[in-house]
Write an enzyme that holds these catalytic residues in place. Structure first.
Site, PDB file in Angstrom:
ATOM      1  N   ASP A 241       0.868  -1.183   0.000  1.00  0.00           N
ATOM      2  CA  ASP A 241       0.000   0.000   0.000  1.00  0.00           C
ATOM      3  C   ASP A 241       0.907   1.237   0.000  1.00  0.00           C
ATOM      4  O   ASP A 241       1.836   1.326   0.812  1.00  0.00           O
ATOM      5  CB  ASP A 241      -0.893  -0.036   1.244  1.00  0.00           C
ATOM      6  CG  ASP A 241      -1.970   1.033   1.188  1.00  0.00           C
ATOM      7  OD1 ASP A 241      -3.127   0.683   0.924  1.00  0.00           O
ATOM      8  OD2 ASP A 241      -1.638   2.219   1.415  1.00  0.00           O
ATOM      9  N   ASN A 249      -3.294  13.186  -4.081  1.00  0.00           N
ATOM     10  CA  ASN A 249      -4.513  13.631  -4.774  1.00  0.00           C
ATOM     11  C   ASN A 249      -4.908  15.039  -4.337  1.00  0.00           C
ATOM     12  O   ASN A 249      -5.253  15.888  -5.162  1.00  0.00           O
ATOM     13  CB  ASN A 249      -5.677  12.687  -4.450  1.00  0.00           C
ATOM     14  CG  ASN A 249      -5.617  11.409  -5.273  1.00  0.00           C
ATOM     15  OD1 ASN A 249      -5.063  11.404  -6.364  1.00  0.00           O
ATOM     16  ND2 ASN A 249      -6.170  10.337  -4.744  1.00  0.00           N
ATOM     17  N   HIS A 254      -6.157  14.380  -9.059  1.00  0.00           N
ATOM     18  CA  HIS A 254      -6.315  12.946  -9.352  1.00  0.00           C
ATOM     19  C   HIS A 254      -5.507  12.478 -10.550  1.00  0.00           C
ATOM     20  O   HIS A 254      -5.074  11.326 -10.589  1.00  0.00           O
ATOM     21  CB  HIS A 254      -7.803  12.618  -9.551  1.00  0.00           C
ATOM     22  CG  HIS A 254      -8.454  12.162  -8.285  1.00  0.00           C
ATOM     23  ND1 HIS A 254      -8.813  13.054  -7.282  1.00  0.00           N
ATOM     24  CD2 HIS A 254      -8.776  10.926  -7.828  1.00  0.00           C
ATOM     25  CE1 HIS A 254      -9.341  12.372  -6.278  1.00  0.00           C
ATOM     26  NE2 HIS A 254      -9.339  11.079  -6.592  1.00  0.00           N
ATOM     27  N   ASP A 258      -3.133   9.403 -10.481  1.00  0.00           N
ATOM     28  CA  ASP A 258      -3.209   8.260 -11.409  1.00  0.00           C
ATOM     29  C   ASP A 258      -1.835   7.943 -11.994  1.00  0.00           C
ATOM     30  O   ASP A 258      -1.450   6.774 -12.121  1.00  0.00           O
ATOM     31  CB  ASP A 258      -4.165   8.588 -12.563  1.00  0.00           C
ATOM     32  CG  ASP A 258      -5.621   8.427 -12.150  1.00  0.00           C
ATOM     33  OD1 ASP A 258      -5.854   7.998 -11.007  1.00  0.00           O
ATOM     34  OD2 ASP A 258      -6.508   8.733 -12.966  1.00  0.00           O
ATOM     35  N   GLU A 284      -4.928   2.199  -3.787  1.00  0.00           N
ATOM     36  CA  GLU A 284      -3.461   2.169  -3.898  1.00  0.00           C
ATOM     37  C   GLU A 284      -2.930   0.922  -3.222  1.00  0.00           C
ATOM     38  O   GLU A 284      -1.862   0.912  -2.651  1.00  0.00           O
ATOM     39  CB  GLU A 284      -2.807   3.444  -3.322  1.00  0.00           C
ATOM     40  CG  GLU A 284      -3.708   4.325  -2.488  1.00  0.00           C
ATOM     41  CD  GLU A 284      -4.043   3.725  -1.122  1.00  0.00           C
ATOM     42  OE1 GLU A 284      -4.971   2.902  -1.082  1.00  0.00           O
ATOM     43  OE2 GLU A 284      -3.387   4.073  -0.129  1.00  0.00           O
TER      44      GLU A 284
HETATM   45  N1  LIG Z   1      -5.762   9.233  -8.245  1.00  0.00           N
HETATM   46  C1  LIG Z   1      -6.333   8.158  -7.750  1.00  0.00           C
HETATM   47  N2  LIG Z   1      -6.584   8.065  -6.432  1.00  0.00           N
HETATM   48  C2  LIG Z   1      -7.159   6.949  -5.938  1.00  0.00           C
HETATM   49  C3  LIG Z   1      -7.520   5.875  -6.771  1.00  0.00           C
HETATM   50  N3  LIG Z   1      -8.075   4.905  -5.986  1.00  0.00           N
HETATM   51  C4  LIG Z   1      -8.048   5.376  -4.723  1.00  0.00           C
HETATM   52  N4  LIG Z   1      -7.472   6.598  -4.670  1.00  0.00           N
HETATM   53  C5  LIG Z   1      -7.228   7.446  -3.515  1.00  0.00           C
HETATM   54  O1  LIG Z   1      -6.282   6.857  -2.663  1.00  0.00           O
HETATM   55  C6  LIG Z   1      -6.430   7.479  -1.378  1.00  0.00           C
HETATM   56  C7  LIG Z   1      -6.238   6.449  -0.314  1.00  0.00           C
HETATM   57  O2  LIG Z   1      -6.146   7.133   0.865  1.00  0.00           O
HETATM   58  P1  LIG Z   1      -6.144   6.456   2.284  1.00  0.00           P
HETATM   59  O3  LIG Z   1      -6.739   5.066   2.182  1.00  0.00           O
HETATM   60  O4  LIG Z   1      -6.787   7.386   3.244  1.00  0.00           O
HETATM   61  O5  LIG Z   1      -4.664   6.225   2.647  1.00  0.00           O
HETATM   62  P2  LIG Z   1      -3.329   7.096   2.500  1.00  0.00           P
HETATM   63  O6  LIG Z   1      -3.558   8.550   2.380  1.00  0.00           O
HETATM   64  O7  LIG Z   1      -2.540   6.466   1.383  1.00  0.00           O
HETATM   65  O8  LIG Z   1      -2.641   6.804   3.861  1.00  0.00           O
HETATM   66  P3  LIG Z   1      -2.058   5.440   4.392  1.00  0.00           P
HETATM   67  O9  LIG Z   1      -2.474   4.354   3.488  1.00  0.00           O
HETATM   68  O10 LIG Z   1      -2.643   5.272   5.746  1.00  0.00           O
HETATM   69  O11 LIG Z   1      -0.585   5.613   4.398  1.00  0.00           O
HETATM   70  C8  LIG Z   1      -7.797   8.159  -1.371  1.00  0.00           C
HETATM   71  O12 LIG Z   1      -7.611   9.538  -1.402  1.00  0.00           O
HETATM   72  C9  LIG Z   1      -8.445   7.678  -2.672  1.00  0.00           C
HETATM   73  O13 LIG Z   1      -9.256   8.665  -3.236  1.00  0.00           O
HETATM   74  C10 LIG Z   1      -7.281   6.008  -8.161  1.00  0.00           C
HETATM   75  O14 LIG Z   1      -7.566   5.100  -8.963  1.00  0.00           O
HETATM   76  N5  LIG Z   1      -6.692   7.138  -8.604  1.00  0.00           N
END
Ligand SMILES: Nc1nc2c(ncn2[C@@H]2O[C@H](COP(=O)(O)OP(=O)(O)OP(=O)(O)O)[C@@H](O)[C@H]2O)c(=O)[nH]1
Length: 361
Positions: A241, A249, A254, A258, A284
């Protein structure tokens, strides 16, 4: 506006493997083939029966060819068509049966005054081979060339300049032209269908943004590799992860997010290469299958991967890190349970400060 998916995800190019296409083509034409060989066998039995009603030379050989050899070859093709492991033998018979029918026809009838009554079998045979046999063009062409070489040799030996034979040659030529054209057109259609089907199967198995395998495909690969692996030594998986991805983002938008996901995926693909399979589990979060890896080996690989990720300069955003959970498959464990355990390890890594590898027994 162009979607992010179409921007980054190049259309996959499929290896147009002839061998696989031929296998698929024969397989998809099996229902037609079964009817054809069955009715052709019946036709030959009838043919053999009618010949017994006429006073013809080589009566015994006629019976042997038309009532025994050819119908039996056709019925054997019918039988083999139910066993994919015997497709090669079936294809060999599909070439052999029409060629032997033509050669038998020539042997029994050329030179006799009634040849013209028997020659339609040759014309029909050519068209049958090209269009109904299920053979791809090159095999059908090979079979017809074998048949025709016999026709030409026999015709030459029995009076090459006989004008009556010109009509025979004309019908042979016509049958070849109709057969070749139909076979080529049919094969083009089949090839395009085959490629469409490959594309469909591929797009149903990959994640649209990154081109990595999706969850369903990963499950399929897991079952497949678990059976193949014979890897009593170990089978491990990694859950990854990206750390603090939300701020990417929030700060850059976004589209940049991506791009980071795509670059991250490419890095994983390069590093894993032929060692295993990489998939995106959504967001992610990524999963790597490592057949043949013990827990210890998987930990070492995960650590190597963690360092590689932290040393990579991601476009626009710079350095990013990832946390990794490692788990070894336990006998009879389901994929879901294994994933849950690896997820648990991953969240332990997150809790302990991120940018680290955590394993779970
Ligand atoms: N650009 C983009 N963002 C995505 C996609 N799928 C998920 N996300 C974003 O990934 C982010 C995941 O954030 P969190 O699960 O809060 O975790 P984090 O900020 O990475 O923090 P930790 O995992 O705790 O280190 C969210 O803001 C989602 O909107 C995608 O396909 N494209």
């Amino acid at each position: 506006m162009t979607s992010a998916t179409s921007m980054y995800n190049a259309k996959p190019v499929f290896a147009d493997s002839n061998k696989e296409f031929e296998q698929w083509s024969l397989q998809s034409r099996l229902p037609q083939l079964r009817y054809m060989v069955f009715f052709t066998a019946l036709l030959y039995l009838l043919y053999g029966y009618f010949e017994t009603l006429i006073d013809l030379p080589y009566a015994n050989q006629r019976l042997l060819f038309h009532v025994v050899i050819i119908p039996l070859s056709l019925l054997l093709i019918y039988r083999l068509s139910f066993y994919p492991q015997y497709f090669k033998q079936m294809r060999l018979l599909l070439v052999f049966a029409p060629v032997s029918a033509v050669w038998a026809n020539l042997y029994l009838n050329v030179g006799s005054s009634s040849f013209s009554h028997f020659s339609p079998e040759i014309y029909l045979n050519i068209i049958w081979t090209f269009t109904m046999s299920g053979l791809t063009f090159r095999y059908a062409l090979f079979a017809v060339c074998c048949s025709l070489s016999g026709t030409l040799v026999m015709s030459y030996l029995h009076g090459p300049n006989d004008p009556k034979l010109y009509l025979h040659y004309l019908w042979i030529l016509s049958a070849c032209v109709f057969g070749v054209v139909s076979s080529i057109v049919l094969e083009r259609m089949m090839r395009s269908l085959y490629l469409q089907q490959l594309e469909l199967a591929h797009s149903a198995s990959v994640d649209g943004l990154t081109g990595l395998w999706n969850r369903e495909k990963l499950l399929q690969l897991f079952n497949q590799t678990l059976n193949e692996a014979s890897s009593k030594a170990g089978y491990s998986i990694l859950m990854l992860d990206i750390d603090h991805f939300k701020p990417v983002n929030d700060q850059f938008g976004h589209i940049v997010g991506d791009k980071v996901l795509v670059q991250f995926s490419q890095l994983l693909k390069q590093q894993v290469h032929k060692l295993g399979h990489v998939g995106r589990f959504g967001g992610e979060e990524f999963c790597i299958l490592l057949p043949h890896y013990t827990l210890h080996q998987a930990e070492q690989f995960a650590e190597h991967l963690r360092i590689k990720i932290s040393e990579t300069e991601f476009e626009t955003v710079g350095v990013k890190t990832a946390s990794i959970g490692v788990c070894q498959y336990a006998p009879n464990e389901s994929f879901e349970t294994l994933i849950t355990r690896a997820d648990k390890a991953l969240y332990m890594a997150k809790d302990q400060g991120r940018n680290r590898v955590q394993s779970l027994n």
